[in-house]
Scaffold this motif. Structure first.
Motif, PDB file in Angstrom:
ATOM      1  N   SER A  15       0.833  -1.201   0.000  1.00  0.00           N
ATOM      2  CA  SER A  15       0.000   0.000   0.000  1.00  0.00           C
ATOM      3  C   SER A  15       0.870   1.254   0.000  1.00  0.00           C
ATOM      4  O   SER A  15       0.599   2.205  -0.722  1.00  0.00           O
ATOM      5  N   ARG A  18       2.418   1.923  -3.343  1.00  0.00           N
ATOM      6  CA  ARG A  18       1.475   2.475  -4.323  1.00  0.00           C
ATOM      7  C   ARG A  18       1.024   3.888  -3.995  1.00  0.00           C
ATOM      8  O   ARG A  18       0.857   4.709  -4.871  1.00  0.00           O
ATOM      9  N   THR A  19       0.768   4.156  -2.711  1.00  0.00           N
ATOM     10  CA  THR A  19       0.181   5.461  -2.372  1.00  0.00           C
ATOM     11  C   THR A  19       1.234   6.480  -1.944  1.00  0.00           C
ATOM     12  O   THR A  19       1.031   7.669  -2.093  1.00  0.00           O
ATOM     13  N   ARG A  77      -9.971   5.782   6.162  1.00  0.00           N
ATOM     14  CA  ARG A  77     -10.507   5.211   4.922  1.00  0.00           C
ATOM     15  C   ARG A  77     -11.591   4.159   5.181  1.00  0.00           C
ATOM     16  O   ARG A  77     -12.144   3.586   4.253  1.00  0.00           O
ATOM     17  N   GLY A  78     -11.843   3.875   6.461  1.00  0.00           N
ATOM     18  CA  GLY A  78     -12.880   2.897   6.807  1.00  0.00           C
ATOM     19  C   GLY A  78     -12.464   1.470   6.534  1.00  0.00           C
ATOM     20  O   GLY A  78     -13.316   0.585   6.404  1.00  0.00           O
ATOM     21  N   THR A  79     -11.156   1.228   6.444  1.00  0.00           N
ATOM     22  CA  THR A  79     -10.691  -0.135   6.145  1.00  0.00           C
ATOM     23  C   THR A  79     -10.333  -0.920   7.417  1.00  0.00           C
ATOM     24  O   THR A  79     -10.024  -2.105   7.330  1.00  0.00           O
ATOM     25  N   LEU A  81     -12.238  -1.996   9.593  1.00  0.00           N
ATOM     26  CA  LEU A  81     -13.185  -3.097   9.792  1.00  0.00           C
ATOM     27  C   LEU A  81     -12.728  -4.357   9.060  1.00  0.00           C
ATOM     28  O   LEU A  81     -12.968  -5.466   9.521  1.00  0.00           O
ATOM     29  N   VAL A  82     -12.070  -4.165   7.920  1.00  0.00           N
ATOM     30  CA  VAL A  82     -11.574  -5.329   7.161  1.00  0.00           C
ATOM     31  C   VAL A  82     -10.595  -6.115   8.040  1.00  0.00           C
ATOM     32  O   VAL A  82     -10.664  -7.339   8.131  1.00  0.00           O
ATOM     33  N   THR A  86     -10.863  -9.956   9.787  1.00  0.00           N
ATOM     34  CA  THR A  86     -10.028 -10.997   9.176  1.00  0.00           C
ATOM     35  C   THR A  86      -8.876 -11.470  10.072  1.00  0.00           C
ATOM     36  O   THR A  86      -8.314 -12.530   9.820  1.00  0.00           O
TER      37      THR A  86
ATOM     38  N   LEU B  88     -18.122  -0.278   5.714  1.00  0.00           N
ATOM     39  CA  LEU B  88     -16.900  -1.069   5.540  1.00  0.00           C
ATOM     40  C   LEU B  88     -16.319  -0.749   4.163  1.00  0.00           C
ATOM     41  O   LEU B  88     -17.039  -0.767   3.172  1.00  0.00           O
ATOM     42  N   ASN B  89     -15.073  -0.399   4.119  1.00  0.00           N
ATOM     43  CA  ASN B  89     -14.434  -0.111   2.830  1.00  0.00           C
ATOM     44  C   ASN B  89     -13.247  -1.025   2.601  1.00  0.00           C
ATOM     45  O   ASN B  89     -12.540  -1.354   3.551  1.00  0.00           O
ATOM     46  N   LEU B  90     -13.048  -1.366   1.330  1.00  0.00           N
ATOM     47  CA  LEU B  90     -11.852  -2.151   0.987  1.00  0.00           C
ATOM     48  C   LEU B  90     -10.778  -1.182   0.490  1.00  0.00           C
ATOM     49  O   LEU B  90     -10.985   0.037   0.486  1.00  0.00           O
ATOM     50  N   TYR B  91      -9.633  -1.718   0.086  1.00  0.00           N
ATOM     51  CA  TYR B  91      -8.478  -0.865  -0.201  1.00  0.00           C
ATOM     52  C   TYR B  91      -8.499  -0.335  -1.639  1.00  0.00           C
ATOM     53  O   TYR B  91      -8.386  -1.105  -2.589  1.00  0.00           O
ATOM     54  N   GLU B  93      -6.360   1.341  -3.347  1.00  0.00           N
ATOM     55  CA  GLU B  93      -5.128   1.310  -4.138  1.00  0.00           C
ATOM     56  C   GLU B  93      -4.843  -0.075  -4.737  1.00  0.00           C
ATOM     57  O   GLU B  93      -3.884  -0.235  -5.486  1.00  0.00           O
ATOM     58  N   PHE B  94      -5.674  -1.060  -4.386  1.00  0.00           N
ATOM     59  CA  PHE B  94      -5.511  -2.406  -4.930  1.00  0.00           C
ATOM     60  C   PHE B  94      -6.683  -2.742  -5.859  1.00  0.00           C
ATOM     61  O   PHE B  94      -7.758  -2.138  -5.759  1.00  0.00           O
ATOM     62  N   GLU B  98      -6.682  -8.252  -6.061  1.00  0.00           N
ATOM     63  CA  GLU B  98      -5.637  -8.071  -5.040  1.00  0.00           C
ATOM     64  C   GLU B  98      -6.240  -7.903  -3.648  1.00  0.00           C
ATOM     65  O   GLU B  98      -5.689  -8.393  -2.660  1.00  0.00           O
ATOM     66  N   ILE B 103      -6.683 -10.334   1.585  1.00  0.00           N
ATOM     67  CA  ILE B 103      -7.560 -10.765   2.690  1.00  0.00           C
ATOM     68  C   ILE B 103      -7.386 -12.262   2.945  1.00  0.00           C
ATOM     69  O   ILE B 103      -7.299 -12.693   4.090  1.00  0.00           O
ATOM     70  N   PHE B 146     -16.033 -10.220  -0.480  1.00  0.00           N
ATOM     71  CA  PHE B 146     -15.209 -10.259   0.738  1.00  0.00           C
ATOM     72  C   PHE B 146     -15.921 -11.052   1.841  1.00  0.00           C
ATOM     73  O   PHE B 146     -15.316 -11.851   2.552  1.00  0.00           O
TER      74      PHE B 146
END
Lengths: 220, 215
Positions: A15, A18-19, A77-79, A81-82, A86, B88-91, B93-94, B98, B103, B146
């Protein structure tokens, strides 16, 4: 747990590649600060105490500028929770700690490299100097990682981060500055063993506390 | 992870500061059922679904997950849960692929399932596009991917069809129908179509709360 932690660290590394959230701002910060120091010093020779102090000031502010991103960007970014859905909390803190440690090493390598080139600093005991910087890095990244987790849900993150980090890092910074001064002057290991013990113990305590407390920080 | 599962909530109450969101909610949901959590805006549907998934803790009462009548530790609940939600947000930049790959890596699972899941949600052709160029409907589909990637025993969905087109809604219907055969599906919604996928309701505005037995 280690496999999960490494996967989280790899995700953060990819990440970042890339960012470039942290790297770009850090690079600019390091270049600007070292240039300012160079211009303000002019041709004046400074003592090893001042060199060590300046080095750790740059390291402290650079790291406190960049290391908060690991948790702050997940929250913003609200990520986050992911990750909560997991991985267990222990894996998350370990993964973030590994990532921050790698980032700290890269930042500090750059800082020291540029500082030596620009100021012409001579280090008489390079081996011990590297040891102190390495141990200091571990201590820094461990404190800044747990503080990043703490402040990630707060409103004024940018202000809180150095304010919370400074008192916690003060013992580490004092020991690191003292030991760095001695290694620049070429002191043997015996002269800095007290500082080494202090830095190692500090890091162990912080890492242990982080692992015990992180679950409460991470889960609402 | 293929036994009989049960979620049991007893006198579940959640307050934010002094404001009570809901109180004394009781329910029991067993494998092979689909339940809708309904209620007015602000009644705590999303809060309840977060508490079930252990993303939030209750103020009082208890909620437990049982596998073959053995209580699952709260910190392990995430292993059994698939979760779809607007917050809930995923990434970005991928790419879609990916995202699911990283995950799977974090979960310590292989990548065999990824293509299958992407086909299921209709994103296989766009799997290599970065998430930042996905439309909101495509992002919603990826969130569903997901949620089902690890074939969870409990599927929690908060307004799952929001932003979805007709095909996307059918995907949610099919997944719900597939999961409710022998797993638990819980949908937080006020949408009539989403409610129709479920066999019973937990109505958070119903003060006579709530004795649901998922059958």
């Amino acid at each position: 747990m280690f496999k999960q932690a490494w996967a989280i660290c790899k995700k953060d590394l990819n990440s970042e590649i890339r960012t470039r959230y942290a790297v770009n701002s850090l690079l600019m910060f390091i270049i600007v600060v070292i240039s300012v120091i160079r211009f303000s010093l002019g041709e004046e020779k400074i003592t090893s105490e001042m060199n060590a102090g300046l080095l750790w000031i740059i390291i402290f502010f650079s790291t406190s500028n960049g290391l908060s991103r690991v948790f702050v960007s997940e929250e913003e970014r609200g990520t986050s929770l992911v990750l909560k859905l997991t991985a267990c909390s222990q894996s998350v803190i370990l993964g973030k700690l590994i990532f921050n440690t790698i980032l700290t090493f890269i930042i500090n390598f750059l800082i020291i490299f540029l500082y030596i080139i620009i100021t012409g600093l001579e280090i008489k005991n390079t081996g011990l100097f590297s040891l102190i910087v390495t141990l200091g890095n571990l201590g820094l990244s461990s404190v800044l990682t747990i503080i990043a987790a703490l402040i990630s849900k707060a409103n004024s993150k940018a202000t809180l981060y150095p304010v919370l980090a400074f008192p916690l890092l003060l013992p580490l910074l004092l020991a690191a500055i003292s030991a760095t001064t001695l290694t620049i002057d070429g002191a043997p290991f015996g002269s800095i063993s007290g500082e080494v013990q202090m830095i190692v113990s500090f890091t162990i305590v912080v890492v242990t506390a982080s692992f015990l407390l992180f679950e409460f920080v991470w889960n609402d | 992870m293929s036994g009989e599962f049960k979620i049991k909530a007893v006198n579940l109450t959640r307050k934010f500061d002094r404001r009570t969101i809901f109180e004394n909610v009781n329910f029991e949901i067993n494998s092979g059922s689909a339940i809708a959590i309904t209620g007015k805006n602000g009644s705590g549907k999303s809060t309840l679904i977060k508490i079930i998934s252990n993303l939030l803790s209750q103020s009082s009462g208890s909620i437990d997950l049982y596998e073959n009548n053995n209580k699952v530790k709260r910190e392990n609940i995430f292993r059994y849960i698939g979760f779809v939600s607007p917050y809930l947000n995923l990434y970005d930049e991928f790419s879609g692929f990916e995202n699911l790959k990283l995950i799977s890596n974090i979960r310590g699972e292989g990548h065999n399932n990824i293509d299958l899941v992407l086909q299921k949600v209709g994103l296989y052709q766009r799997r290599n596009d970065l998430l930042k160029i996905y439309s909101s409907g495509m992002k919603q589909r990826l969130k569903i991917a997901f949620a089902i990637l690890h074939n969870p025993q409990i599927l929690l969905m908060d307004e799952p069809t929001s932003n979805l087109d007709h095909d996307g809604v059918s995907i949610v219907d099919n997944i719900t129908d597939e999961y409710k055969i022998n797993k638990i599906v819980i949908i937080a919604t006020n949408d009539e179509h989403e409610r129709s996928l479920c066999s019973s309701d937990i109505n958070l505005n119903d003060s006579s709360n709530q004795k649901i037995n998922g059958e």
